[in-house]
Enzyme design. Structure first.
Site, PDB file in Angstrom:
ATOM      1  N   CYS B 176       0.801  -1.224   0.000  1.00 17.86           N
ATOM      2  CA  CYS B 176       0.000   0.000   0.000  1.00 17.86           C
ATOM      3  C   CYS B 176       0.834   1.274   0.000  1.00 17.86           C
ATOM      4  O   CYS B 176       0.293   2.365   0.087  1.00 17.86           O
ATOM      5  CB  CYS B 176      -0.976  -0.022   1.176  1.00 17.86           C
ATOM      6  SG  CYS B 176      -2.165  -1.373   0.983  1.00 17.86           S
ATOM      7  N   HIS B 316      -1.465   8.419   5.858  1.00 19.49           N
ATOM      8  CA  HIS B 316      -1.936   7.158   5.295  1.00 19.49           C
ATOM      9  C   HIS B 316      -3.401   6.987   5.711  1.00 19.49           C
ATOM     10  O   HIS B 316      -4.224   6.658   4.886  1.00 19.49           O
ATOM     11  CB  HIS B 316      -1.055   6.007   5.780  1.00 19.49           C
ATOM     12  CG  HIS B 316      -1.278   4.731   5.036  1.00 19.49           C
ATOM     13  ND1 HIS B 316      -1.258   4.664   3.667  1.00 19.49           N
ATOM     14  CD2 HIS B 316      -1.559   3.473   5.469  1.00 19.49           C
ATOM     15  CE1 HIS B 316      -1.496   3.417   3.288  1.00 19.49           C
ATOM     16  NE2 HIS B 316      -1.694   2.681   4.356  1.00 19.49           N
ATOM     17  N   GLU B 327      -0.006   5.606  13.317  1.00 21.73           N
ATOM     18  CA  GLU B 327       0.352   6.841  12.606  1.00 21.73           C
ATOM     19  C   GLU B 327       0.353   8.030  13.576  1.00 21.73           C
ATOM     20  O   GLU B 327       1.215   8.907  13.486  1.00 21.73           O
ATOM     21  CB  GLU B 327      -0.608   7.084  11.429  1.00 21.73           C
ATOM     22  CG  GLU B 327      -0.120   8.203  10.519  1.00 21.73           C
ATOM     23  CD  GLU B 327      -0.728   8.156   9.131  1.00 21.73           C
ATOM     24  OE1 GLU B 327      -1.705   7.406   8.915  1.00 21.73           O
ATOM     25  OE2 GLU B 327      -0.206   8.877   8.253  1.00 21.73           O
ATOM     26  N   LYS B 348      -8.782   9.246   2.294  1.00 26.71           N
ATOM     27  CA  LYS B 348      -9.422   7.923   2.262  1.00 26.71           C
ATOM     28  C   LYS B 348     -10.809   7.941   2.898  1.00 26.71           C
ATOM     29  O   LYS B 348     -11.596   7.029   2.667  1.00 26.71           O
ATOM     30  CB  LYS B 348      -8.534   6.890   2.965  1.00 26.71           C
ATOM     31  CG  LYS B 348      -7.230   6.591   2.213  1.00 26.71           C
ATOM     32  CD  LYS B 348      -6.454   5.462   2.857  1.00 26.71           C
ATOM     33  CE  LYS B 348      -5.169   5.133   2.103  1.00 26.71           C
ATOM     34  NZ  LYS B 348      -4.047   6.044   2.424  1.00 26.71           N
ATOM     35  N   HIS B 353      -9.496   3.360   0.191  1.00 27.45           N
ATOM     36  CA  HIS B 353      -8.069   3.036   0.107  1.00 27.45           C
ATOM     37  C   HIS B 353      -7.777   2.464  -1.279  1.00 27.45           C
ATOM     38  O   HIS B 353      -8.164   1.339  -1.586  1.00 27.45           O
ATOM     39  CB  HIS B 353      -7.714   2.037   1.205  1.00 27.45           C
ATOM     40  CG  HIS B 353      -6.241   1.774   1.342  1.00 27.45           C
ATOM     41  ND1 HIS B 353      -5.291   2.311   0.488  1.00 27.45           N
ATOM     42  CD2 HIS B 353      -5.554   1.032   2.250  1.00 27.45           C
ATOM     43  CE1 HIS B 353      -4.090   1.900   0.860  1.00 27.45           C
ATOM     44  NE2 HIS B 353      -4.215   1.119   1.921  1.00 27.45           N
ATOM     45  N   PHE B 412       1.723  -3.367   4.030  1.00 24.28           N
ATOM     46  CA  PHE B 412       2.075  -4.698   4.526  1.00 24.28           C
ATOM     47  C   PHE B 412       3.492  -5.035   4.067  1.00 24.28           C
ATOM     48  O   PHE B 412       3.933  -4.594   3.001  1.00 24.28           O
ATOM     49  CB  PHE B 412       1.122  -5.754   3.950  1.00 24.28           C
ATOM     50  CG  PHE B 412      -0.251  -5.770   4.568  1.00 24.28           C
ATOM     51  CD1 PHE B 412      -0.573  -5.011   5.678  1.00 24.28           C
ATOM     52  CD2 PHE B 412      -1.241  -6.584   4.029  1.00 24.28           C
ATOM     53  CE1 PHE B 412      -1.843  -5.047   6.240  1.00 24.28           C
ATOM     54  CE2 PHE B 412      -2.513  -6.630   4.581  1.00 24.28           C
ATOM     55  CZ  PHE B 412      -2.822  -5.860   5.680  1.00 24.28           C
TER      56      PHE B 412
END
Lengths: 308, 426
Positions: B176, B316, B327, B348, B353, B412
């Protein structure tokens, strides 16, 4: 480097990888029963919800190989995964080297691995008409077709000054890595190889030089590489696909590793070919050109030199 | 603005063209209007039946038709559209002759269920179907198109052929954070002097049943299906996962010297890139936030700035309990007391996402934020999380003075990339 947390924490990693394995038994059960179901798409949802295993499908992310290297070995400076079959393997090494030469990095881990016994991949390359069916033949003796191999290869690339400062022994000098692409009109592969060779050997010197080829056996790429090799008549050639099969992404880093080993031993390994492309060579070995012509796309070449 | 040499004597990298597609629409104008109006692109999935699924919503891009559906095909079509928009805006090169390399963030290519179904049907197997049957069908020579479509290199190859980018195109995956990695690779190539320009694209068309189910089985997705527009709730106490989405974005990067020499309009500056991998776990960050903190600090340092220079953060901000908590830890560690007052809003919340594309999509939105001096909101912020005391620009856009903005992307596999964008060359 192993266990040296300080070094590993500033090691830059570029992995060339495809995807992970699938659970072929789950796929087969779905393919068998889905058409018999009253609502095939709902059946697919139901089976996937109950049969997919998170541990397996995480591995289908291309970057999880790099992720596992970070976890197991503590490599955390940076982590990038290039996808795209043979060309990804070339560009991983090319970019890692370029970053070191430009001072963007001092120490890099680059390479990949490939499982050649996956039914889902075998059928994909067969769909493209790129597989050799029995009997086995060395690369240059085949009319057409690849034999996949399971292999992995990683290189530690390091700025010379950085290596010397920590008393690491240089095994070889990676002088240059080049890559190209085209839509491959006839002759494009030969032309690309000729261009890259001329860039790597501007003075045409061929003494003490060998070629380790990543030829796949797929056509027309391998025929074009064979024709180009004929123009280097006196340069000994070895195609590793004849001995270990073709590993796509990591074939190039493996061939650079084999070139490094041969240079360290000052001796080329024996030929595996009766077609006349490969011949015995007992002479001195100072430089090795490593070729990578993708079975479908991507052309690359590296020059590896003995350290002096 | 004597910026040609820039920080450390290396070329300054600027943006001269941008393109974007999300579930909100195609193009910068439509996306920016809806984004600053606080509109959501999240909707009920109609592409495939939702029977048996826990999550039935997504930010899929249904207005780009692909029939039969193929995620890689959709990714390629969206990438083509955003590249045309970006190259058109920049006015660089000539048709089918982009004067630099291509860096593409793309989802890992897979053989998809429609491909398997076609091979199974083609095998003529009537009772049980196994991979041996698929293989027999594939070897017949009737399915060559499946080979090409399912090569990992295929999307980049087709884009390189169409737009005439130079050299071997690179397809990057850092899960991502892929979209940010593609930009980072372009910045580095220009700084090395390898190229005066680079085309950086992120694209993702992954909303198919299997991909959705995978994230669902990892408990990563929101299950607040009703109403779909309210599901993505970054930084809220009741956040319950991310919403899968599709999209693409493209940036034309150029050296400041090359852009000014041809009189190009400069849309923003890619001032810094930071990265640090995490060695803790495949899907979770180290509890001390070390890699996130290091990544943000590296981006700020790379730009020659300090944390005090940062006016806005595009996080993010996925809306998973874990991401937003980590975060916050990263942001509060780097910015200290100032963390409470730096606006930080998650795109997002509106577009979901976009996975491999997210870093590129959000870089375009961050550059539009700099350009318009207006902050898009974090929508669906109804229940603040007292553990995350941040100014998330709740629910309504607002004007602000923004010189330097940070965009975070985490993935990930321990992937962390931060980009630092500025309004003008330093």
């Amino acid at each position: 480097m192993k266990g040296n947390a300080e070094l590993l924490a500033r090691t830059d990693m570029i992995v060339a990888a495809g995807g992970g394995e699938r659970d072929v038994a789950v796929d087969a059960a779905i393919l068998t029963n889905k058409p018999k179901s009253a609502n095939p798409e709902a059946f697919l949802n139901e089976r996937l919800m109950s049969d997919l295993r998170p541990t397996l499908f995480l591995a289908q992310l291309s970057n999880l190989l790099a992720g596992n290297i970070s976890i197991v070995h503590g490599v955390t400076g940076s982590s990038r995964t290039f996808m795209g079959e043979e060309a990804a393997g070339v560009d991983a090494v090319r970019v890692a080297l370029a970053r070191i030469e430009a001072g963007q990095s001092e120490l890099a881990l680059v390479g990949g691995s490939h499982n050649g016994e996956r039914e889902d991949l075998l059928l994909l390359y067969d769909a493209g008409g790129h597989m050799l069916h029995a009997p086995f033949q060395p690369v240059w003796e085949r009319r057409s077709g690849m034999v996949l191999g399971s292999l992995g290869a990683f290189l530690v690339l390091e700025a010379r000054g950085h290596a010397e400062a920590r008393n690491a022994k240089p095994l070889a000098r990676l002088a240059r890595v080049l890559s190209e692409r085209s839509a491959r009109p006839p002759g494009a592969v030969s032309a690309a190889l000729t261009r890259m060779w001329q860039t790597l050997t501007p003075h045409g010197a061929r003494a003490g030089m060998a070629v380790i080829s990543g030829a796949t056996g797929a056509q027309p790429a391998t025929n074009e590489e064979r024709a180009w090799l004929k123009s280097l008549a006196e340069v000994p050639v070895r195609a590793t696909g004849s001995r270990v099969g073709h590993g796509l992404e990591p074939q190039f880093s493996m061939n650079i590793a084999l070139a490094t080993l041969a240079l360290g031993r000052e001796k080329l390994f024996p030929p595996a070919d009766s077609s006349g492309v490969e011949r015995e060579y007992e002479g001195p070995l100072e430089r090795v050109a490593v070729t990578a012509v993708g079975h479908w796309r991507g052309e690359g070449m590296a020059l590896v030199e003995a350290v002096t | 603005m004597a910026a040609a040499g820039g920080n450390n004597g290396r070329p300054v990298v600027v943006v001269t063209g941008m393109g974007v597609i999300t579930s909100l629409g195609a193009g910068k104008a439509e996306n920016w209007t809806k984004l600053t109006a606080g509109e959501s692109g999240i909707h009920r999935i109609t592409r495939f039946p939702n029977e048996g699924l826990k999550t039935t919503i997504a930010g899929s891009v249904d207005f780009v038709p692909v029939e039969p559906f193929c995620s890689t095909e959709l990714g390629e079509r969206m990438a083509t559209m955003v590249a045309e928009e970006a190259i058109g805006e920049s006015g660089i090169g000539s048709k089918s002759d982009f004067p630099g390399p291509l860096f593409l963030a793309v989802a890992p290519v897979e053989i998809e269920w429609p491909h398997r179904d076609v091979l199974a049907a083609g095998s003529g197997a009537n009772d049980t179907v196994g991979y041996g049957d698929l293989w027999r069908a594939s070897a017949s020579g009737r399915f060559r198109a499946i080979h090409e479509r399912c090569q990992f290199a295929s999307v980049a190859e087709h884009l390189a052929e169409r737009f005439g980018t130079k050299g071997s195109p690179i397809s990057v995956s850092t899960a991502c954070s892929s979209g940010a990695s593609a930009i980072q690779l372009g910045v580095e190539a220009i700084r090395r002097g390898e190229a005066d320009a680079a085309l950086c694209i992120g694209t993702d068309g992954s909303v198919n049943a299997e991909s959705l189910i995978r994230f669902s089985l990892l408990s990563a997705l929101s299950t607040a299906n009703d109403p779909p527009q309210a599901a993505a709730k970054p930084f809220s106490k009741n956040r319950d996962g991310f919403v899968m989405a599709e999209g693409a974005a493209a940036l034309v990067l150029e050296s400041y010297a090359a852009a000014t020499a041809r009189g190009a309009k400069i849309l923003g500056v890619l001032a810094g890139c930071g990265e640090m991998a995490d060695s803790f776990h495949r899907t979770r960050s180290s509890p001390d936030g070390k890699a996130i903190i290091g990544c943000i600090r590296n981006a700020i340092a790379d730009a020659g700035l300090t944390p005090d220079d940062i006016d806005y953060i595009n996080p993010h901000g996925t809306g998973t309990p874990e991401n937003d908590k980590m975060e916050y830890l990263g942001v509060s560690s780097v910015f200290g007391e100032r963390a409470r007052s730096i606006p930080i809003s998650s795109n997002k919340s509106m577009v979901g996402h976009t996975l491999s594309a997210a870093g590129t999509v959000e870089a375009v939105f961050t550059l539009l934020t700099l350009q318009h001096q207006r902050l898009p909101p974090t929508i669906n912020y109804k229940v603040p999380d007292p553990a995350i005391p941040l100014d998330v620009v709740p629910n309504t856009a607002r004007d602000a003075k923004v010189r330097h903005a940070l965009s975070n992307s985490f993935g990930f596999g321990g992937q962390n990339v931060s980009l630092l964008m500025s309004r003008e060359p330093a």
